[in-house]
Write an enzyme that holds these catalytic residues in place. Structure first.
Site, PDB file in Angstrom:
ATOM      1  N   PHE A  14       0.729  -1.337  -0.010  1.00  0.00           N
ATOM      2  CA  PHE A  14       0.036   0.125  -0.083  1.00  0.00           C
ATOM      3  C   PHE A  14       0.986   1.418   0.141  1.00  0.00           C
ATOM      4  N   ASP A  36      10.396  -6.943  -3.397  1.00  0.00           N
ATOM      5  CA  ASP A  36       9.293  -7.115  -2.729  1.00  0.00           C
ATOM      6  C   ASP A  36       8.958  -8.735  -2.915  1.00  0.00           C
ATOM      7  N   LEU A  38       6.215 -10.356  -2.555  1.00  0.00           N
ATOM      8  CA  LEU A  38       4.777 -10.422  -3.114  1.00  0.00           C
ATOM      9  C   LEU A  38       4.081 -11.413  -2.009  1.00  0.00           C
ATOM     10  N   GLU A  87       5.154  -7.312   7.796  1.00  0.00           N
ATOM     11  CA  GLU A  87       3.620  -7.790   7.825  1.00  0.00           C
ATOM     12  C   GLU A  87       3.330  -6.521   8.694  1.00  0.00           C
ATOM     13  N   THR A 141       5.914   3.004  12.636  1.00  0.00           N
ATOM     14  CA  THR A 141       4.539   3.217  13.060  1.00  0.00           C
ATOM     15  C   THR A 141       4.453   3.947  14.273  1.00  0.00           C
ATOM     16  N   ASP A 142       3.238   4.606  14.703  1.00  0.00           N
ATOM     17  CA  ASP A 142       3.098   5.248  15.823  1.00  0.00           C
ATOM     18  C   ASP A 142       2.743   4.258  16.893  1.00  0.00           C
ATOM     19  N   GLU A 143       2.306   2.945  16.503  1.00  0.00           N
ATOM     20  CA  GLU A 143       1.725   2.034  17.383  1.00  0.00           C
ATOM     21  C   GLU A 143       3.039   1.449  18.178  1.00  0.00           C
ATOM     22  N   TYR A 167       2.475  -7.235  16.489  1.00  0.00           N
ATOM     23  CA  TYR A 167       2.796  -6.169  15.367  1.00  0.00           C
ATOM     24  C   TYR A 167       3.535  -5.251  15.751  1.00  0.00           C
ATOM     25  N   ALA A 169       4.762  -4.737  18.667  1.00  0.00           N
ATOM     26  CA  ALA A 169       6.226  -5.189  19.379  1.00  0.00           C
ATOM     27  C   ALA A 169       7.273  -5.654  18.444  1.00  0.00           C
ATOM     28  N   LYS A 171       7.522  -4.257  15.228  1.00  0.00           N
ATOM     29  CA  LYS A 171       7.993  -2.914  14.726  1.00  0.00           C
ATOM     30  C   LYS A 171       8.903  -2.124  15.752  1.00  0.00           C
ATOM     31  N   ASN A 196      -1.761   6.210  11.277  1.00  0.00           N
ATOM     32  CA  ASN A 196      -2.767   5.483  10.208  1.00  0.00           C
ATOM     33  C   ASN A 196      -2.856   5.843   8.896  1.00  0.00           C
ATOM     34  N   ASN A 197      -2.739   5.276   7.963  1.00  0.00           N
ATOM     35  CA  ASN A 197      -2.879   5.828   6.657  1.00  0.00           C
ATOM     36  C   ASN A 197      -4.006   5.569   5.962  1.00  0.00           C
ATOM     37  N   GLY A 300      -6.409  -6.789  23.313  1.00  0.00           N
ATOM     38  CA  GLY A 300      -5.085  -5.550  23.618  1.00  0.00           C
ATOM     39  C   GLY A 300      -5.364  -4.613  22.739  1.00  0.00           C
TER      40      GLY A 300
HETATM   41  P1  NAD Z   1       1.433  -3.499   3.358  1.00  0.00           P
HETATM   42  O1  NAD Z   1       1.114  -4.887   4.004  1.00  0.00           O
HETATM   43  O2  NAD Z   1       0.269  -3.051   2.512  1.00  0.00           O
HETATM   44  O3  NAD Z   1       2.730  -3.941   2.392  1.00  0.00           O
HETATM   45  C1  NAD Z   1       3.853  -4.636   2.788  1.00  0.00           C
HETATM   46  C2  NAD Z   1       4.550  -5.114   1.502  1.00  0.00           C
HETATM   47  O4  NAD Z   1       5.758  -5.685   2.074  1.00  0.00           O
HETATM   48  C3  NAD Z   1       4.139  -5.943   0.641  1.00  0.00           C
HETATM   49  O5  NAD Z   1       4.055  -5.554  -0.582  1.00  0.00           O
HETATM   50  C4  NAD Z   1       4.754  -7.229   0.937  1.00  0.00           C
HETATM   51  O6  NAD Z   1       4.542  -8.086  -0.084  1.00  0.00           O
HETATM   52  C5  NAD Z   1       5.989  -6.855   1.324  1.00  0.00           C
HETATM   53  N1  NAD Z   1       6.818  -8.019   2.355  1.00  0.00           N
HETATM   54  C6  NAD Z   1       6.014  -8.558   3.403  1.00  0.00           C
HETATM   55  N2  NAD Z   1       6.950  -9.508   3.765  1.00  0.00           N
HETATM   56  C7  NAD Z   1       8.234  -9.424   3.057  1.00  0.00           C
HETATM   57  C8  NAD Z   1       9.350  -9.968   2.808  1.00  0.00           C
HETATM   58  N3  NAD Z   1       9.537 -10.992   3.849  1.00  0.00           N
HETATM   59  N4  NAD Z   1      10.274  -9.593   1.993  1.00  0.00           N
HETATM   60  C9  NAD Z   1      10.076  -8.711   0.959  1.00  0.00           C
HETATM   61  N5  NAD Z   1       8.822  -8.249   0.780  1.00  0.00           N
HETATM   62  C10 NAD Z   1       8.026  -8.454   1.744  1.00  0.00           C
HETATM   63  O7  NAD Z   1       1.922  -2.636   4.365  1.00  0.00           O
HETATM   64  P2  NAD Z   1       1.850  -1.026   4.422  1.00  0.00           P
HETATM   65  O8  NAD Z   1       0.473  -0.604   5.044  1.00  0.00           O
HETATM   66  O9  NAD Z   1       2.179  -0.495   3.195  1.00  0.00           O
HETATM   67  O10 NAD Z   1       3.124  -0.749   5.367  1.00  0.00           O
HETATM   68  C11 NAD Z   1       4.156  -0.059   4.753  1.00  0.00           C
HETATM   69  C12 NAD Z   1       5.176   0.042   6.004  1.00  0.00           C
HETATM   70  O11 NAD Z   1       4.695   1.308   6.547  1.00  0.00           O
HETATM   71  C13 NAD Z   1       5.137  -1.135   7.116  1.00  0.00           C
HETATM   72  O12 NAD Z   1       6.598  -1.064   7.615  1.00  0.00           O
HETATM   73  C14 NAD Z   1       4.344  -0.637   8.046  1.00  0.00           C
HETATM   74  O13 NAD Z   1       4.859  -1.015   9.660  1.00  0.00           O
HETATM   75  C15 NAD Z   1       4.579   1.002   8.148  1.00  0.00           C
HETATM   76  N6  NAD Z   1       3.363   1.684   8.387  1.00  0.00           N
HETATM   77  C16 NAD Z   1       2.108   1.632   7.889  1.00  0.00           C
HETATM   78  C17 NAD Z   1       1.036   2.256   8.336  1.00  0.00           C
HETATM   79  C18 NAD Z   1      -0.518   1.877   7.705  1.00  0.00           C
HETATM   80  O14 NAD Z   1      -1.087   2.819   8.324  1.00  0.00           O
HETATM   81  N7  NAD Z   1      -0.565   1.096   6.841  1.00  0.00           N
HETATM   82  C19 NAD Z   1       1.279   3.333   9.294  1.00  0.00           C
HETATM   83  C20 NAD Z   1       2.424   3.539   9.800  1.00  0.00           C
HETATM   84  C21 NAD Z   1       3.522   2.763   9.047  1.00  0.00           C
HETATM   85  P1  TYD Z   2      -6.859  -1.112  11.534  1.00  0.00           P
HETATM   86  O1  TYD Z   2      -7.093  -0.487   9.898  1.00  0.00           O
HETATM   87  O2  TYD Z   2      -6.700  -2.514  11.302  1.00  0.00           O
HETATM   88  O3  TYD Z   2      -5.418  -0.317  11.809  1.00  0.00           O
HETATM   89  P2  TYD Z   2      -4.872  -0.362  13.205  1.00  0.00           P
HETATM   90  O4  TYD Z   2      -5.291  -1.505  13.981  1.00  0.00           O
HETATM   91  O5  TYD Z   2      -3.343  -0.614  12.925  1.00  0.00           O
HETATM   92  O6  TYD Z   2      -4.800   1.243  13.877  1.00  0.00           O
HETATM   93  O7  TYD Z   2      -7.612  -0.740  12.266  1.00  0.00           O
HETATM   94  C1  TYD Z   2      -8.165   0.544  12.873  1.00  0.00           C
HETATM   95  C2  TYD Z   2      -9.273   0.790  13.771  1.00  0.00           C
HETATM   96  O8  TYD Z   2     -10.410   0.156  13.447  1.00  0.00           O
HETATM   97  C3  TYD Z   2      -8.816  -0.023  14.948  1.00  0.00           C
HETATM   98  O9  TYD Z   2      -9.187   0.939  16.067  1.00  0.00           O
HETATM   99  C4  TYD Z   2      -9.339  -1.382  15.012  1.00  0.00           C
HETATM  100  C5  TYD Z   2     -10.688  -0.972  14.185  1.00  0.00           C
HETATM  101  N1  TYD Z   2     -11.311  -1.985  13.330  1.00  0.00           N
HETATM  102  C6  TYD Z   2     -12.921  -2.262  13.440  1.00  0.00           C
HETATM  103  O10 TYD Z   2     -13.378  -1.880  14.440  1.00  0.00           O
HETATM  104  N2  TYD Z   2     -13.180  -3.337  12.819  1.00  0.00           N
HETATM  105  C7  TYD Z   2     -12.474  -3.944  11.647  1.00  0.00           C
HETATM  106  O11 TYD Z   2     -13.331  -4.934  10.853  1.00  0.00           O
HETATM  107  C8  TYD Z   2     -11.168  -3.623  11.460  1.00  0.00           C
HETATM  108  C9  TYD Z   2     -10.146  -4.280  10.418  1.00  0.00           C
HETATM  109  C10 TYD Z   2     -10.617  -2.736  12.350  1.00  0.00           C
END
Ligand code: NAD
Ligand code: TYD
Length: 359
Positions: A14, A36, A38, A87, A141-143, A167, A169, A171, A196-197, A300
């Site tokens: 993403f 990647d 994939l 992940e 991540t902020d988590e 997750y 832990a 990161k 969160n994005n 949690g």
């Molecule tokens: P995503 O799950 O959409 O994408 C992860 C990508 O990593 C996938 O393309 C997957 O194929 C690849 N990948 C997974 N394991 C791999 C491996 N062993 N080797 C090579 N490639 C591998 O994740 P995302 O939401 O795009 O998040 C990207 C990064 O940003 C992550 O590090 C996540 O912790 C961080 N992040 C995400 C958010 C969010 O809101 N999504 C917020 C803050 C930080």
């Molecule tokens: P999520 O998109 O999984 O992001 P994160 O847990 O990393 O913040 O979830 C965002 C918020 O929405 C989180 O508080 C959990 C809640 N949530 C639901 O209530 N129902 C759902 O089906 C999902 C996936 C998340």
């Protein structure tokens, strides 16, 4: 503009796909290697518009495969890394914590070792003398900061780590390794911790795309607990711009928080999504509210996340560009207009296609 060879990991996911697109289009002199493996979350269809760009290369590889990482560093003379591969879904981490430790911790360590081996092992080599631009940029991540109460406090760069899910832990552990490489080996690093994005190309297991898809298909919307948890939402293209800013202007060794000062209680956000989808599908206002289904809370489940990103604003001049109402409407519109993408990822068909191409 300098030529550079940048390894972006997780570029088919993403956020990674938005970062790859931005760098490929904005910096024609940079060679962008998207690495990647994939997993279910990686989808090359996210990058169709740039897959033939002359400065773009795709490598299907697992970051945990250290020998292959070393080979790729040498093959492309990688000078910088933007590391997003991970992940990323909390619910999956509760069911299968091992894969999170493997990819997020061991995978990051394998990349750090490859960077150290490639950049720092031969200080006398002529190649090294001219290369001043090495950077290992780790996306976090902020988590990792844990949870906030329902008050006015915010996570700052000084907030103590207190992760609660497998997750977060994993990161947090990867962040510690990255900082340890700065302190122990002088590896040039930078870390950013983002909230969160939301936006296009997010896998529909996360709240916003899952709910848009379910509303479209008249399926139940599973709200965890009472829907009172709070998240701070940032448009994904603003995150990609922040990564660009930090990559080019960030101070080596520093940490930057990224967020939009945009907190939403889940249930309020869900009602905005319902209103927007109903409007764009021509349904009666609020018609889909009947789909809301309260389910057992996530184990949690962190109460509240909220990021103070003033350091990034004050020191590097980055600010979010989009108001939330505009961003959410753009996002809902994108998923409704790209139903083939949604149907493809929910059916798993995209994986069959790329398995044939890349094994
Ligand atoms: P995503 O799950 O959409 O994408 C992860 C990508 O990593 C996938 O393309 C997957 O194929 C690849 N990948 C997974 N394991 C791999 C491996 N062993 N080797 C090579 N490639 C591998 O994740 P995302 O939401 O795009 O998040 C990207 C990064 O940003 C992550 O590090 C996540 O912790 C961080 N992040 C995400 C958010 C969010 O809101 N999504 C917020 C803050 C930080
Ligand atoms: P999520 O998109 O999984 O992001 P994160 O847990 O990393 O913040 O979830 C965002 C918020 O929405 C989180 O508080 C959990 C809640 N949530 C639901 O209530 N129902 C759902 O089906 C999902 C996936 C998340």
């Amino acid at each position: 503009m300098n030529k550079r060879n940048i390894l972006i990991t997780g570029g088919a996911g993403f956020i990674g796909s938005h970062v790859v697109r931005l760098f490929v289009n904005k910096y024609p002199n940079y060679r962008i290697v998207n690495l990647d493996v994939l997993t279910y979350a990686g989808n090359l269809a996210n990058l169709k518009d740039i897959e033939n760009a002359p400065n773009y290369i795709f490598e299907k590889a697992d970051i945990c495969d250290f020998d292959n990482m070393l080979r790729i560093f040498e093959k492309y003379r990688i000078d910088s890394v933007i590391h997003l591969a991970a992940e990323s879904h909390v619910d999956r981490s509760i069911k299968d914590p091992f894969s999170f430790a493997r990819t997020n911790v061991m995978g990051t360590l394998s990349l750090l070792e490859a960077a150290r081996g490639s950049w720092l092992s031969q200080p006398q080599s002529p190649k090294r003398k001219t290369q001043t631009s090495n950077l290992f940029y780790h996306i976090s991540t902020d988590e990792v900061y844990g949870e906030l109460k329902f008050d006015n406090t915010l996570f700052t760069e000084e907030t103590k780590y207190d992760p609660h899910s497998p997750y977060s832990a994993s990161k947090a552990s990867s962040d510690h390794f990255v900082r340890a490489y700065k302190d122990t080996y002088n590896l040039p690093i930078v870390i950013s911790n983002c909230s969160n994005n939301y936006g296009s190309y997010q896998f529909p297991e996360k709240l916003i795309p899952l709910f848009i898809n379910n509303i479209r298909n008249n399926k139940p919307l599973p709200v965890y607990g009472k829907g009172e948890n709070v998240r701070d939402w940032l448009y994904v293209e603003d995150h990609a711009r922040a990564i660009d800013t930090i990559f080019h202007k960030g101070k080596s060794g520093e940490t930057y928080n990224i967020g939009g000062f945009n907190e939403w209680k889940n249930i309020d956000l869900i009602k905005v999504i319902i209103r927007t989808v109903d409007k764009l599908l021509g349904r009666e206002e609020g018609a889909s509210e009947k789909l809301i289904t309260y389910v057992t809370d996530r184990a949690g489940h962190d109460l509240r996340y909220a990021i103070d990103s003033s350091k990034l604003k004050n020191e590097l001049g980055w600010e979010p560009s989009l108001q939330f109402e505009e961003g959410i409407e753009k996002t809902v519109r994108w998923y409704l207009e790209n139903q083939d993408w949604l149907d493809n990822v929910t059916s798993g068909d995209y994986q069959k296609y790329y398995e044939k191409m890349y094994g």
